[in-house]
Design an enzyme around this catalytic site. Structure first.
Site, PDB file in Angstrom:
ATOM      1  N   HIS A 232      39.127 163.632  52.624  1.00  0.00           N
ATOM      2  CA  HIS A 232      39.299 162.183  52.746  1.00  0.00           C
ATOM      3  C   HIS A 232      38.569 161.620  53.976  1.00  0.00           C
ATOM      4  CE1 HIS A 232      42.573 162.521  49.804  1.00  0.00           C
ATOM      5  NE2 HIS A 232      43.173 163.396  50.570  1.00  0.00           N
TER       6      HIS A 232
HETATM    7  O1  RIB Z   1      45.828 159.846  51.829  1.00  0.00           O
HETATM    8  C1  RIB Z   1      44.957 160.619  52.613  1.00  0.00           C
HETATM    9  C2  RIB Z   1      45.038 160.210  54.039  1.00  0.00           C
HETATM   10  O2  RIB Z   1      46.377 160.417  54.524  1.00  0.00           O
HETATM   11  C3  RIB Z   1      44.142 161.052  54.964  1.00  0.00           C
HETATM   12  O3  RIB Z   1      43.731 160.282  56.062  1.00  0.00           O
HETATM   13  C4  RIB Z   1      45.066 162.147  55.416  1.00  0.00           C
HETATM   14  O4  RIB Z   1      44.677 162.710  56.667  1.00  0.00           O
HETATM   15  C5  RIB Z   1      46.356 161.387  55.574  1.00  0.00           C
HETATM   16  O5  RIB Z   1      46.328 160.737  56.839  1.00  0.00           O
END
Ligand code: RIB
Ligand code: CA
Length: 313
Positions: A243
């Site tokens: 992500h």
């Molecule tokens: O949904 C994914 C996000 O939530 C990413 O930033 C992960 O690190 C959590 O913070």
């Protein structure tokens, strides 16, 4: 090319860690002015420790790390140990950091930096709940017009939610903060699950991290080996979704991504859909457009960039 000045706001988290490593490995494009830490994946005492561990793993002990908010604006803190493990950085065994936290609060550091630097020269890169950013904007509304861009990981449209049926984790944890940020008027680029779920660490890609043959390569392979469980079990994914590194990669090679400039509003009033990013992808409303909402990624190009840069550390 003058490197872009950024503040990374983060809740490490294995994917946050890779995003930080990629930024610290890319001085031609990115000057990391400071790292501000927020409660999210795990409580603040762990996220700030993890951020310092990652800076030392990168061989950058001079990095300025600031602790910020330990709870959201309104709701109680929701964490994600089920995804990231009890430390938030399960996988590699990283040593306790010597790198000291800065004394200044993260919110004040964000305000002071934006007021000190020339307008339009500092980019904010939130990788977790938006509590620190929102409080800075509330405490100092004048900074909104001084922000060059906010490039954040959060939200979803076609991918819907990963923590509830309607909401992505970062936005869900602090939807009131997200509403402040999306309403602040600064240029915003969003890396939603629609993109990040296409950045999967498949086994060949994980093998490529190991093949780098350095402590960083091994640590990244061990991090992604650990945190892929949740997505494999829930979505049947081929690997962990990276992500947050999508934010850093966008700063280095924006052409890897494509999306639309649309209106995005945040649901804060409904318990059922709290934290939903209501993205007007099809332009069915006349709500003002406020975000460059990404929808696709060149995943092979992303991983090639990642491997090349991580090998530098
Ligand atoms: O949904 C994914 C996000 O939530 C990413 O930033 C992960 O690190 C959590 O913070
Ligand atoms: Ca994160």
């Amino acid at each position: 090319m003058t490197p872009r000045k950024i503040i990374i706001d983060t809740d490490p988290g294995q994917d946050d860690a890779v995003a930080i490593l990629l930024a610290l490995a890319s001085p031609e494009e990115i000057e990391v002015m400071g790292i501000t830490v927020v409660a999210g994946n795990v409580p603040l005492d762990l996220t700030q420790t993890n951020a310092r561990k990652v800076c030392e793993l990168a061989g950058k002990p001079e990095t300025l790390v600031f602790a910020g908010c330990d709870h959201p604006l309104v709701h109680r803190l929701v964490t994600a140990e089920h995804v990231h493990g009890e430390t938030g950085l399960n996988g590699p065994d990283l040593p306790d950091p010597d790198l000291a936290l800065q004394d200044q609060h993260a919110v004040d550091y964000i305000i002071d930096t934006l007021r000190h630097e020339a307008p339009g020269t500092v980019t904010l890169c939130p990788l977790g709940p938006l509590t620190n950013i929102a409080l800075a904007l509330r405490k100092a509304p004048d900074i909104a017009e001084r922000i060059q861009e906010i490039v954040l990981m959060g939200g979803a449209y076609f991918e819907v939610g990963n923590i509830t049926p309607a909401a992505e984790f970062n936005i869900y944890v602090d939807p009131e903060a997200a509403a402040v940020v999306f309403g602040c008027g600064a240029p915003i680029t969003v890396m939603p699950l629609d993109v990040t779920h296409k950045a999967l660490v498949t086994k060949p890609r994980n093998d490529a991290f190991r093949a780098i043959g350095t402590p960083v390569g091994m640590a990244v392979a061990e991090m992604t080996d650990f945190f892929e469980r949740f997505d494999k079990e829930k979505y049947g994914s081929e690997g962990a979704p990276l992500h947050d590194p999508c934010v850093t990669a966008y700063l280095i090679r924006p052409e890897l991504f494509s999306g639309r400039f649309i209106n995005v509003e945040i649901e804060t009033g409904s318990a059922l859909t709290r934290g939903m990013t209501v993205a007007d992808w099809w332009g069915v409303t006349d709500r003002p457009k406020n975000a460059n909402f990404m929808g696709d990624i060149d995943a092979d190009g992303f991983f090639s960039l990642l491997e090349e840069r991580l090998a530098r550390l």
